[in-house]
Design an enzyme around this catalytic site. Sequence first.
Site, short mmCIF file in Angstrom:
data_model
loop_
_atom_site.label_atom_id
_atom_site.label_comp_id
_atom_site.label_asym_id
_atom_site.label_seq_id
_atom_site.Cartn_x
_atom_site.Cartn_y
_atom_site.Cartn_z
N CYS A 33 41.50 33.11 34.60
CA CYS A 33 40.27 32.57 35.17
C CYS A 33 39.64 31.47 34.33
O CYS A 33 38.69 30.84 34.77
CB CYS A 33 39.25 33.71 35.32
SG CYS A 33 38.84 34.43 33.75
N CYS A 102 39.23 41.47 32.52
CA CYS A 102 38.03 40.93 31.86
C CYS A 102 37.72 41.71 30.58
O CYS A 102 37.25 41.14 29.60
CB CYS A 102 36.84 40.97 32.80
SG CYS A 102 37.21 40.36 34.46
FE1 FES Z 1 37.40 35.86 34.01
FE2 FES Z 1 36.41 38.18 34.39
S1 FES Z 1 37.09 36.82 35.94
S2 FES Z 1 36.90 37.30 32.55
#
Ligand code: FES
Length: 124
Positions: A33, A102
């Site tokens: 992400c 995460c």
């Molecule tokens: Fe990137 Fe949670 S979506 S750390």
Amino acid sequence: MYNEKVIDHFNHPRNVGELSDADGIGETGSFKCGDTMKLYIKVKDDRIEDVSFQTYGCGAAIASSSMLTEMVKGKKLDEAMQITNQDVADQLGGLPPLKLHCSNLAADALHNAIEDYRRKHDQV
Ligand code: FES
């Protein structure tokens, strides 16, 4: 999607910011992400005396970092090294499966900070 504990840590994160006199700093990021995290530790007598974090990430990443700082304060470095992302997620009462990565950020940043401290203090 998130339980109350996660939402509480997200809305009121503990130990946020930079420790200007940190003994060790750990950085990490997620390829999934693009979120990043920096974790600072202050060490005394082989224990984590103080800890703080800066996270540029999602709610689960912020909640994980916040929870992790509460989990490690006062812990011996060897004990802190054993903490896994699953431990962090468990302490938060669970994270949605898609958000488990995460909590990796928090555990990885901690381990990197301890390794950084040990490198700087000739313990490796
Ligand atoms: Fe990137 Fe949670 S979506 S750390």
